[in-house]
Write an enzyme that holds these catalytic residues in place. Structure first.
Site, mmCIF file in Angstrom:
data_model
loop_
_atom_site.group_PDB
_atom_site.id
_atom_site.type_symbol
_atom_site.label_atom_id
_atom_site.label_comp_id
_atom_site.label_asym_id
_atom_site.label_seq_id
_atom_site.Cartn_x
_atom_site.Cartn_y
_atom_site.Cartn_z
ATOM 1 N N ASN A 131 -19.345 1.718 -9.430
ATOM 2 C CA ASN A 131 -18.725 1.326 -8.163
ATOM 3 C C ASN A 131 -19.135 -0.099 -7.807
ATOM 4 O OD1 ASN A 131 -18.008 0.935 -5.520
ATOM 5 N ND2 ASN A 131 -18.640 2.965 -4.807
ATOM 6 N N PHE A 132 -18.262 -1.038 -8.161
ATOM 7 C CA PHE A 132 -18.483 -2.442 -7.794
ATOM 8 C C PHE A 132 -17.524 -2.818 -6.676
ATOM 9 C CE2 PHE A 132 -19.504 -2.875 -12.526
ATOM 10 C CZ PHE A 132 -20.858 -2.644 -12.323
ATOM 11 N N CYS A 134 -17.356 -1.028 -3.143
ATOM 12 C CA CYS A 134 -17.525 -0.668 -1.739
ATOM 13 C C CYS A 134 -17.776 -1.921 -0.895
ATOM 14 C CB CYS A 134 -18.678 0.322 -1.578
ATOM 15 S SG CYS A 134 -18.848 0.852 0.129
ATOM 16 N N THR A 200 -11.541 -0.179 -1.545
ATOM 17 C CA THR A 200 -10.947 -0.462 -0.232
ATOM 18 C C THR A 200 -10.997 -1.945 0.117
ATOM 19 O OG1 THR A 200 -13.059 0.051 0.764
ATOM 20 C CG2 THR A 200 -11.452 1.825 0.661
ATOM 21 N N CYS A 341 28.440 3.710 10.263
ATOM 22 C CA CYS A 341 27.767 2.877 11.275
ATOM 23 C C CYS A 341 27.768 3.605 12.614
ATOM 24 C CB CYS A 341 28.506 1.540 11.403
ATOM 25 S SG CYS A 341 27.903 0.543 12.774
ATOM 26 N N CYS A 344 24.481 0.746 16.608
ATOM 27 C CA CYS A 344 23.217 0.400 17.292
ATOM 28 C C CYS A 344 23.013 -1.103 17.356
ATOM 29 C CB CYS A 344 22.030 1.064 16.603
ATOM 30 S SG CYS A 344 21.681 0.390 14.955
ATOM 31 N N CYS A 347 21.116 -4.508 13.264
ATOM 32 C CA CYS A 347 21.280 -5.504 12.198
ATOM 33 C C CYS A 347 21.674 -6.850 12.803
ATOM 34 C CB CYS A 347 22.307 -5.029 11.177
ATOM 35 S SG CYS A 347 23.904 -4.599 11.883
ATOM 36 N N CYS A 351 19.434 -10.127 12.161
ATOM 37 C CA CYS A 351 20.004 -11.253 11.424
ATOM 38 C C CYS A 351 20.046 -12.511 12.299
ATOM 39 C CB CYS A 351 21.402 -10.911 10.914
ATOM 40 S SG CYS A 351 22.080 -12.193 9.847
ATOM 41 N N CYS A 386 19.176 -11.412 2.048
ATOM 42 C CA CYS A 386 17.721 -11.236 2.164
ATOM 43 C C CYS A 386 17.307 -9.768 2.254
ATOM 44 C CB CYS A 386 17.183 -12.002 3.364
ATOM 45 S SG CYS A 386 17.590 -11.260 4.951
#
Ligand SMILES: Cc1cc2nc3c(=O)[nH]c(=O)nc-3n(C[C@H](O)[C@H](O)[C@H](O)COP(=O)(O)OP(=O)(O)OC[C@H]3O[C@@H](n4cnc5c(N)ncnc54)[C@H](O)[C@@H]3O)c2cc1C
Ligand SMILES: Cc1cc2nc3c(=O)[nH]c(=O)nc-3n(C[C@H](O)[C@H](O)[C@H](O)COP(=O)(O)O)c2cc1C
Ligand code: SF4
Lengths: 431, 453
Positions: A131-132, A134, A200, A341, A344, A347, A351, A386
């Site tokens: 264990n290197f 923690c 971690t 759709c 809502c 988007c 955008c 994107c």
């Protein structure tokens, strides 16, 4: 049915799913129940000189109604007597000879390492994990990530271990470092049989705003801890892939970090891990998740026509490239499905405020004829592809990113630079 | 279920026009709903399912995209999970026990998710099979109880033959279940699935008429009887016989299976009874466009044995209840039904007190089904309870004849499909245990080296 048996650095197990060193692998009773639930192996909770733990010791990040998206801990290594741990390891090995039991170890002096390794060998564990990694509590004592962050020290320690034992040795690496390949090569040079990652990530999980004390609270104070769970998976995946594709790095990799489902596991394998380890997901849902890990991976391999897990290992690595080698002519455009759709308009706002201002409300001039009220439309020439709108859309599959290539041939930034059509660094001219 | 039926569905069935109550989930909705499941430890929904399907596990597998695994988890516990997903009264079974309910939130839609997994991934190849044992089991009837029993036995390696009286297999799943829950095609597809597990089926064979019990006992090591219940009980009042009055089960069978059957122009229909069959019939009449549907029940609204959720739905669809009333006579003119003469009841019994006549032109009688008492006589040692059910051990389902097992409506007096499935499967395991501890396979029966499917 695909064959899931696994051989990791000479350690055999019925499948590639191991418990990572941590609370689920803290005792013989737990490890045996885990094996009964289907786990192929377990890396025992790290063994070392006696320590005392604090209470409380875990912190959680919840995302909306989803609990434990990320987990942080300030727990140290085992707080149970070494003799008890070793007795239980022997017993587990006796009862489950086909399953892998790995002793995770972290001590300081060379004498302690030698003594510890002797006891591990006596317990008939299948291998050692050093264990290197923690990043809290132990590193202040010169162990754990304090070693993982110093490739030279790591190499020396691994070399001691290699001189002392014939058992398979896995070096567990910390992600709290700029270049993961450095400690990995150090381990390879010292003769380690494998590496595992990630341990971690240093973190502060939050602050109690009433008391003005960071979390998790220990009396009137806290300390930084180690972050893990689903939230860290992308970081872990990148490090595993980076190492797996590194020239001249030849050790098998045990992938760890945020694995919860068979898909997560399959992704680690595809990016070059030979097996995987799981901690947080078991802390959340219990050993029972092994069933879906096994069943799901095996169905996936069948579907892909792969007979063994090895067929998947590294299968996505050739497609993991430098940015400069990506095809600039690949282009996608958002398409919104009118039927599904729900109006809502998430988007639109994403955008407009966060991307390239090319999704518009139905009433805006230029909308396609007969577009229903509140169904947005995409000004396709302006869409850069994107993905943001597709991500914020709550309706699965409603926004699709459709490929519309910008040219038949593959054109990359690297080839453009090579041909003199682009330059390094970019320069500030607008032309 | 991905298999297309290998039976021809009768054309032009009236049921085809009745919409589905539970439209299937699309992949996106299934994922969202599956992710909402808390994956409880020792989940209360599991024991609330008579077949104890590992519900949290199958739902988690939907959430992780492991649909095959999900279907396998379900089928391992319940071979007729495709029909159960559609017809189970989940409101009083699994979904009622979901921890969300106690937390005042809507329960996970377990039935819909189960249907999703079945529709998308169920396949006979998912299930492990034992090598052929050479033993043979005969089953009376091809309803849910016998189908589940035969499928389980077949996977365990035994030869199985279903003997079904009707031309179409499936029992009440095919002929009785409300069309807006499940139509005939879906039931036949499930039968095909069971047959692909290696089960043989002979239709048009009535045990006790076409073939005797003794012949079956000679052919097979063990017999399972799952014949269900008999015909609709009668009112025994004047005017009952003749056109315009039908038993509920018989009428529902017509609308589900009879080619070209249509409802005569009906303005006012009356259903007599207060159980689930009565509620089904009333709702079906309403959905078929009958403007006024009345339910005549001999006790009060609170006493109705039909499920509250079914009654609420019926009420919402416009069914009018006339409670504490019993029919005295079907009034006819020139043979045509004109109305019902009604008596006021006390404690469910008719009194001398008459209520106003109820004008109507169609009457459906849903006061229960008779018991098939005759079949037991075909098998020496098989006994009946006082109310005509076949006596069988509640764990092993063995009858008074150690070679004969029984389950389903014929044994329990009439419960749900899922109970019939559970009894059939448990009987299969008991039969398997007996066979494995017993002697040599019966020879002379049909060949055992059958192919899968
Ligand atoms: C109108 C109606 C609606 C229902 N709706 C629902 C519902 O929505 N959900 C639900 O869970 N349950 C419902 N039920 C109950 C459910 O249908 C039964 O509990 C279930 O079908 C019982 O299965 P079984 O195999 O015991 O009997 P059955 O389904 O009755 O099958 C018995 C089979 O045996 C055959 N058979 C009988 N005698 C012989 C013989 N001598 N030789 C050869 N074959 C023979 C019959 O033809 C039949 O095919 C409903 C019942 C009715 C009447
Ligand atoms: C409470 C807790 C204790 C841990 N203890 C150890 C340990 O003793 N030794 C070790 O090598 N890693 C330890 N870990 C790290 C895990 O083994 C693993 O590397 C990390 O949690 C990332 O995987 P995960 O996202 O599946 O949890 C611990 C993690 C947690 C949450
Ligand atoms: S999980 Fe167990 S050990 Fe941890 S705080 Fe709760 S009760 Fe205590």
């Amino acid at each position: 049915m695909a064959d899931l048996t696994s051989n990791f650095a000479g350690i055999e197990s019925p499948n590639p799913f191991w418990l990572a060193s941590g609370p689920p692998a803290n005792s013989g009773d737990q490890v045996m129940r885990a094996f009964d639930s289907g786990w192929g192996g377990a890396v025992w909770k790290t063994l070392g000189n006696p320590i005392v733990n604090v209470s409380s010791r875990l912190g959680s990040v919840n995302y909306g109604s989803h609990k434990l998206m990320g987990l942080n801990n300030i727990e140290l290594i085992t707080d149970r007597p070494l003799s008890v741990n070793f007795k239980e390891i022997s017993e587990v090995k006796k009862r489950y000879p086909k399953h892998a039991v790995i002793a995770s170890v972290m001590v300081e002096s060379r004498a302690d390492w030698e003594e510890m390794i002797r006891r591990v060998e006596d317990s008939h564990a299948d291998g050692l994990e050093l264990n290197f990694g923690c990043p809290h509590g132990m590193c202040e004592r010169g162990m754990g990530s304090a070693v993982g962050q110093e490739p030279k020290v790591l190499q020396e320690l691994v070399a001691w271990v290699m001189e002392t034992t014939k058992l398979p040795v896995i070096a567990k690496l910390t992600p709290n470092i700029t270049d993961i390949t450095e400690p990995a090569f150090a381990a390879q040079k010292a003769g380690a049989h494998a590496v595992s990652l990630i341990n971690t990530i240093q973190s502060v999980i939050g602050v109690d705003l009433d008391r003005l004390v960071p979390l998790p609270r220990v009396g009137n104070a806290s300390s930084h801890g180690g972050y893990c769970g689903p939230a860290v998976k992308p970081i872990a995946l990148r490090m595993v892939a980076e190492l797996a594709r590194a020239n001249e790095f030849s050790l098998p990799i045990s992938g760890i970090g945020g694995i919860e489902t068979w898909r997560d596991a399959a992704e680690f394998l595809a990016l070059g891990a030979t097996n995987v380890q799981v901690c947080t997901a078991v802390m959340h849902h219990g050993f029972r998740i092994a069933e879906d890990l096994i069943d799901g991976l095996s169905n996936y391999l069948d579907q892909k026509g792969m007979n063994t897990v090895d067929g998947l290992v590294g299968a996505a690595l050739p497609a993991f490239k430098e940015w400069g080698d990506l095809d600039l002519n690949h282009h996608v455009v958002a398409k919104i499905n009118r039927e599904t759709c729900i109006g809502c308009q998430l988007c639109i706002v994403a955008c407009h405020d966060g991307a390239h201002q090319c999704i518009h409300p139905s009433e805006k001039a230029g909308a396609p004829a007969d577009l229903p009220h509140r169904v947005p439309w995409v000004e396709e020439e302006e869409c850069v592809g994107c993905n943001l709108c597709a991500f914020v859309c709550p309706v699965e599959g409603c926004i699709e990113m459709v490929e519309e290539r910008r040219g038949d041939e593959v054109d990359t930034w690297n080839t453009r630079v090579k041909d003199g059509r682009d330059h390094v660094p970019g320069g500030l001219s607008d032309s | 279920m991905s298999d297309s039926p290998i039976f021809e569905a009768p054309p032009h069935r009236l049921e085809s026009g009745l919409e589905e109550k539970n439209a299937p989930l699309n992949p996106g909705d299934a994922l969202v709903e599956a992710q909402r499941c808390l994956y409880c430890h020792d989940a209360p929904c599991i024991p609330s399912c008579p077949t104890a399907i590992d519900i949290p596990t199958f739902i988690r597998k939907i959430a992780t995209g492991n649909l095959k695994g999900s279907a396998r988890t379900i089928l391992n516990a319940n071979l007729l999970a495709a029909s159960c997903a559609r017809v189970c009264p989940v409101e009083v079974l699994c979904e009622e026990t979901c921890v969300y309910v106690g937390w005042n939130r809507p329960p996970i839609t377990i039935g819909k998710l189960q249907r999703y997994a079945m529709d998308h991934a169920a396949s006979p190849d998912l299930l492990p099979r034992n090598p052929p044992t050479g033993f043979s089991v005969g089953l009376v009837g091809a309803g849910p109880a016998s189908l589940a029993c035969a499928g389980t036995l077949s996977l365990l390696g035994h030869e199985t033959v279903l003997y079904e009286r009707d031309p179409l297999p499936g029992g009440l799943n095919t002929t009785g279940v409300a069309p807006y829950k499940m139509n005939l095609n879906e039931s036949l597809a499930e039968v095909s699935f069971i047959l692909k597990l290696g089960v043989d089926l002979q239709t048009g064979v009535e045990v006790g008429r076409t073939i005797t019990g003794k012949e079956l006992l000679d052919r097979h090591q063990f017999i399972f009887i799952g014949p269900g219940l008999g015909s609709d009980s009668k009112l025994n009042i004047p005017g009952e016989d003749g056109e315009g009055v039908q038993g509920a089960v018989a009428w529902i069978r017509r609308l589900k299976t009879e080619p070209g059957y249509t409802l005569p122009p009906v303005k006012n229909a009356v259903v007599i009874g207060g159980g689930n069959t009565a509620l089904d019939a009333a709702r079906e009449l309403g959905k078929l466009g009958v403007p006024h549907v009345y339910l005549v029940y001999r006790r009060s609204e609170e006493d109705m044995s039909g499920y509250l959720h079914e009654w609420s739905a019926a009420k919402e669809e416009g069914v009018t209840l006339i409670s504490n009333a019993a029919p005295r006579e079907v009034l006819r003119e020139k043979g045509h039904v004109l109305g019902l003469s009604l008596a006021r009841t006390k404690d469910g019994k008719p009194t001398q007190d008459a209520l106003a006549d109820l004008p109507c032109d169609f009457v459906v009688v849903a006061i229960g089904q008779s018991k098939l008492r005759g079949l037991a006589k075909e098998f020496p040692g098989v006994e009946l309870t006082e109310d005509g059910c076949i006596k069988a051990d509640p764990q092993t389902f063995v009858t008074g004849n150690p070679q004969v097992f029984a389950g389903g409506d014929a044994r329990n007096g009439g419960k749900e499909v899922v109970n019939a499935v559970d009894e059939g499967q448990r009987a299969a395991r008991a039969i398997d245990a007996q066979l494995r501890s017993s002697s040599t396979p019966k020879t002379g029966s049909t060949s055992t080296d059958r192919e899968n499917g």
